[in-house]
Design a protein around this motif. Structure first.
Motif, PDB file in Angstrom:
ATOM      1  N   VAL A 134     -15.717 -20.731  10.562  1.00 20.47           N
ATOM      2  CA  VAL A 134     -14.683 -20.074  11.207  1.00 20.47           C
ATOM      3  C   VAL A 134     -14.175 -18.694  10.369  1.00 20.47           C
ATOM      4  O   VAL A 134     -13.987 -19.058   9.114  1.00 20.47           O
ATOM      5  CB  VAL A 134     -13.433 -20.769  11.841  1.00 20.47           C
ATOM      6  N   VAL A 135     -13.350 -17.573  11.584  1.00 16.68           N
ATOM      7  CA  VAL A 135     -12.954 -16.757  10.977  1.00 16.68           C
ATOM      8  C   VAL A 135     -11.056 -17.777  11.384  1.00 16.68           C
ATOM      9  O   VAL A 135     -10.993 -17.459  12.164  1.00 16.68           O
ATOM     10  CB  VAL A 135     -12.658 -15.259  10.547  1.00 16.68           C
ATOM     11  N   LEU A 136     -10.392 -17.614  10.293  1.00 16.48           N
ATOM     12  CA  LEU A 136      -9.138 -19.101  10.211  1.00 16.48           C
ATOM     13  C   LEU A 136      -7.677 -17.603  10.168  1.00 16.48           C
ATOM     14  O   LEU A 136      -7.645 -17.551   8.970  1.00 16.48           O
ATOM     15  CB  LEU A 136      -9.508 -19.916   9.619  1.00 16.48           C
ATOM     16  N   GLY A 137      -6.896 -17.223  11.225  1.00 18.38           N
ATOM     17  CA  GLY A 137      -5.710 -16.309  10.872  1.00 18.38           C
ATOM     18  C   GLY A 137      -4.365 -17.510  11.145  1.00 18.38           C
ATOM     19  O   GLY A 137      -4.959 -18.236  12.445  1.00 18.38           O
ATOM     20  N   THR A 138      -3.734 -16.981  11.032  1.00 14.08           N
ATOM     21  CA  THR A 138      -2.123 -17.647  10.967  1.00 14.08           C
ATOM     22  C   THR A 138      -1.527 -16.745  10.508  1.00 14.08           C
ATOM     23  O   THR A 138      -1.951 -15.158  10.163  1.00 14.08           O
ATOM     24  CB  THR A 138      -2.322 -19.216  10.181  1.00 14.08           C
ATOM     25  N   LYS A 139      -0.258 -17.274  10.676  1.00 12.81           N
ATOM     26  CA  LYS A 139       1.181 -16.161  10.258  1.00 12.81           C
ATOM     27  C   LYS A 139       2.056 -16.875   9.944  1.00 12.81           C
ATOM     28  O   LYS A 139       2.406 -17.704   9.575  1.00 12.81           O
ATOM     29  CB  LYS A 139       1.301 -15.793  12.284  1.00 12.81           C
ATOM     30  N   VAL A 140       3.022 -15.994   8.809  1.00 14.68           N
ATOM     31  CA  VAL A 140       4.610 -16.644   8.944  1.00 14.68           C
ATOM     32  C   VAL A 140       5.738 -14.986   8.806  1.00 14.68           C
ATOM     33  O   VAL A 140       5.241 -14.616   9.283  1.00 14.68           O
ATOM     34  CB  VAL A 140       3.941 -16.596   7.439  1.00 14.68           C
ATOM     35  N   VAL A 193      -3.789 -12.595  -2.130  1.00 11.55           N
ATOM     36  CA  VAL A 193      -4.862 -12.290  -2.143  1.00 11.55           C
ATOM     37  C   VAL A 193      -5.398 -12.181  -3.408  1.00 11.55           C
ATOM     38  O   VAL A 193      -6.351 -12.603  -3.462  1.00 11.55           O
ATOM     39  CB  VAL A 193      -5.622 -10.461  -1.378  1.00 11.55           C
ATOM     40  N   GLN A 194      -4.838 -11.826  -4.669  1.00  9.43           N
ATOM     41  CA  GLN A 194      -4.763 -12.072  -6.190  1.00  9.43           C
ATOM     42  C   GLN A 194      -5.099 -13.076  -6.178  1.00  9.43           C
ATOM     43  O   GLN A 194      -6.025 -14.020  -7.311  1.00  9.43           O
ATOM     44  CB  GLN A 194      -3.858 -11.029  -6.435  1.00  9.43           C
ATOM     45  N   GLU A 195      -4.767 -13.987  -5.924  1.00  9.00           N
ATOM     46  CA  GLU A 195      -4.416 -15.543  -6.228  1.00  9.00           C
ATOM     47  C   GLU A 195      -5.941 -16.423  -5.443  1.00  9.00           C
ATOM     48  O   GLU A 195      -5.627 -17.399  -5.790  1.00  9.00           O
ATOM     49  CB  GLU A 195      -3.176 -16.115  -5.500  1.00  9.00           C
ATOM     50  N   GLY A 196      -5.825 -15.881  -4.109  1.00  9.82           N
ATOM     51  CA  GLY A 196      -7.525 -16.391  -3.667  1.00  9.82           C
ATOM     52  C   GLY A 196      -6.981 -17.430  -2.591  1.00  9.82           C
ATOM     53  O   GLY A 196      -7.847 -17.862  -2.144  1.00  9.82           O
ATOM     54  N   VAL A 197      -5.985 -17.253  -2.333  1.00  9.78           N
ATOM     55  CA  VAL A 197      -5.227 -18.849  -1.294  1.00  9.78           C
ATOM     56  C   VAL A 197      -5.557 -17.568  -0.112  1.00  9.78           C
ATOM     57  O   VAL A 197      -5.385 -18.026   1.251  1.00  9.78           O
ATOM     58  CB  VAL A 197      -3.548 -18.918  -1.650  1.00  9.78           C
ATOM     59  N   VAL A 198      -5.357 -15.598   0.729  1.00 11.58           N
ATOM     60  CA  VAL A 198      -5.224 -15.498   1.133  1.00 11.58           C
ATOM     61  C   VAL A 198      -6.984 -14.555   1.142  1.00 11.58           C
ATOM     62  O   VAL A 198      -7.096 -14.165   0.058  1.00 11.58           O
ATOM     63  CB  VAL A 198      -4.425 -14.250   1.695  1.00 11.58           C
ATOM     64  N   ARG A 199      -7.678 -14.386   2.044  1.00 13.51           N
ATOM     65  CA  ARG A 199      -8.873 -12.973   1.568  1.00 13.51           C
ATOM     66  C   ARG A 199      -8.247 -12.040   2.475  1.00 13.51           C
ATOM     67  O   ARG A 199      -8.449 -10.876   1.540  1.00 13.51           O
ATOM     68  CB  ARG A 199      -9.948 -14.001   2.777  1.00 13.51           C
ATOM     69  N   SER A 246     -12.193  -5.485   6.641  1.00 15.80           N
ATOM     70  CA  SER A 246     -13.120  -6.097   5.314  1.00 15.80           C
ATOM     71  C   SER A 246     -13.968  -6.392   5.232  1.00 15.80           C
ATOM     72  O   SER A 246     -15.097  -5.879   6.192  1.00 15.80           O
ATOM     73  CB  SER A 246     -12.206  -7.616   6.289  1.00 15.80           C
ATOM     74  N   ASN A 247     -14.826  -7.736   4.724  1.00 11.12           N
ATOM     75  CA  ASN A 247     -16.209  -8.257   5.047  1.00 11.12           C
ATOM     76  C   ASN A 247     -15.889  -8.956   6.140  1.00 11.12           C
ATOM     77  O   ASN A 247     -17.227 -10.353   6.315  1.00 11.12           O
ATOM     78  CB  ASN A 247     -16.751  -8.757   3.831  1.00 11.12           C
ATOM     79  N   LYS A 284     -20.619  -9.469  17.439  1.00  7.40           N
ATOM     80  CA  LYS A 284     -19.224  -9.423  16.256  1.00  7.40           C
ATOM     81  C   LYS A 284     -19.120  -8.210  16.118  1.00  7.40           C
ATOM     82  O   LYS A 284     -19.594  -7.583  16.195  1.00  7.40           O
ATOM     83  CB  LYS A 284     -20.065 -10.857  14.622  1.00  7.40           C
ATOM     84  N   ARG A 285     -17.859  -8.321  16.049  1.00  4.57           N
ATOM     85  CA  ARG A 285     -17.422  -6.771  14.954  1.00  4.57           C
ATOM     86  C   ARG A 285     -16.551  -6.929  13.613  1.00  4.57           C
ATOM     87  O   ARG A 285     -15.941  -8.123  13.674  1.00  4.57           O
ATOM     88  CB  ARG A 285     -16.226  -6.064  15.786  1.00  4.57           C
ATOM     89  N   GLN A 286     -16.476  -6.006  12.872  1.00  2.00           N
ATOM     90  CA  GLN A 286     -16.155  -6.179  11.767  1.00  2.00           C
ATOM     91  C   GLN A 286     -14.643  -5.925  11.451  1.00  2.00           C
ATOM     92  O   GLN A 286     -13.949  -5.043  12.264  1.00  2.00           O
ATOM     93  CB  GLN A 286     -16.419  -4.869  10.854  1.00  2.00           C
TER      94      GLN A 286
END
Length: 306
Positions: free
Chosen positions: A71-77, A138-144, A9-10, A3-5
């Motif tokens: 899972v580290v889950l990624g999606t797009k918009v 990010v501030q709202e916590g819905v996106v890390r 991010s963490n 795994k790679r950072q």
């Protein structure tokens, strides 16, 4: 699985990730592919709201029931779509991004997204407004964390300078070495990771390489001619054998640059997934072989898509 950072991010993601666009629309089959990926040690899954006009996110969400924490889950918009009309237009506005995330969360059946990415973009976009939307999420916590999916050097530079992106998803392979010229080092210096998509160049860098060349490259590929692509596949096949497939070689190559966190490939069957996962059994890529692969392929530069 190493795994790679991911950037600053963490999050730590598997060196190979699963791009979900090619999963298809059969839930059971898609779930089997995702389960096999997770069981093999892959922890990065990448989807987008536009894939199958929202259906792909729904399929991924159902498949991850009971396994979301693995899972580290990624999606797009950014592609404002109408599922009924199967039509869309580019919309990087703050209003659409903040509306889009709610729909993605619902379809994915989760209350947070690990990596939310802008799905494209041009230098004429309202970039400051776009960044503001992501920062607020990010501030709202819905996106890390957030990133962009772009191959445009000028757009990438703007986000490097102005935003808190942790990643850039871009096309990168032995047949598309454009990122090496002006993007990879810049991102590495700024502690921003690359998610390399298309590492197998439409399957031309796989055990079905020549078959795919005939299918996909009759009129060339990017600025490579058909003959050139054919010759490169032949040359690269010389380095394969019992312990290393062509896809393993191709995946190892893109992982050779320190900016790259993960090589993200698509799979439409468990068999296809397992062939790509076989790279884990291949011997590591020596510095000499890495240089030889560079000599046997041709670097190209961004002429369009600036």
């Amino acid at each position: 699985m190493n795994k790679r950072q991911l950037g600053s991010s963490n999050l730590h993601i598997s060196e190979i990730g699963l791009g979900c666009m090619t999963l298809g629309t059969e839930q059971q089959k898609a779930t089997e592919i995702i389960d096999r990926a997770l069981d093999s040690g892959i922890n990065y899954l990448d989807t987008a709201d536009l894939y199958n006009f929202g259906t792909n996110e729904e399929i991924v969400g159902k498949a991850l029931k009971g396994r979301r924490d693995e899972v580290v889950l990624g999606t797009k918009v950014g592609n404002h779509f109408d599922a009924q009309k199967e039509d869309w237009f580019w919309d990087p506005s703050k209003a659409y991004i903040k509306e889009g995330v709610k729909e993605s969360l619902r379809r994915l059946q989760t209350d947070y997204i690990d990596l939310y990415q802008l799905h494209g973009g041009t230098i004429d976009d309202p970039i400051d407004e776009t960044i503001e939307a992501f920062d607020e999420l990010v501030q709202e916590g819905v996106v890390r964390y957030y990133g962009i999916s772009s191959i445009r050097p000028n757009v990438i530079r703007q986000f490097v300078e102005k935003s808190n992106i942790v990643s850039v998803m871009m096309q990168y392979s032995l047949f598309d070495r454009r990122p090496e010229e002006e993007v990879l080092d810049l991102l590495h210096e700024n502690q921003i990771s690359v998610l390399a998509r298309g590492p197998l160049a439409k399957g031309m860098l796989s055990d079905k390489g020549m078959e795919k060349v005939e299918e996909k490259a009759q009129n060339g590929y990017l600025t490579h001619s058909y003959e050139e692509i054919k010759n490169m596949v032949h040359s690269l096949q010389e380095h394969t054998g019992q312990n290393r497939t062509l896809q393993a070689l191709a995946l190892q190559y893109v992982l050779g640059h320190p900016a790259v966190a993960s090589a993200v490939f698509g799979a439409s069957s468990v068999e296809q997934l397992e062939k790509n996962v076989s790279m884990l059994d291949a011997p590591s890529l020596s510095e000499d072989l890495y240089k030889t692969l560079q000599e046997q392929t041709r670097p190209i530069v961004y002429q369009k898509h600036r």
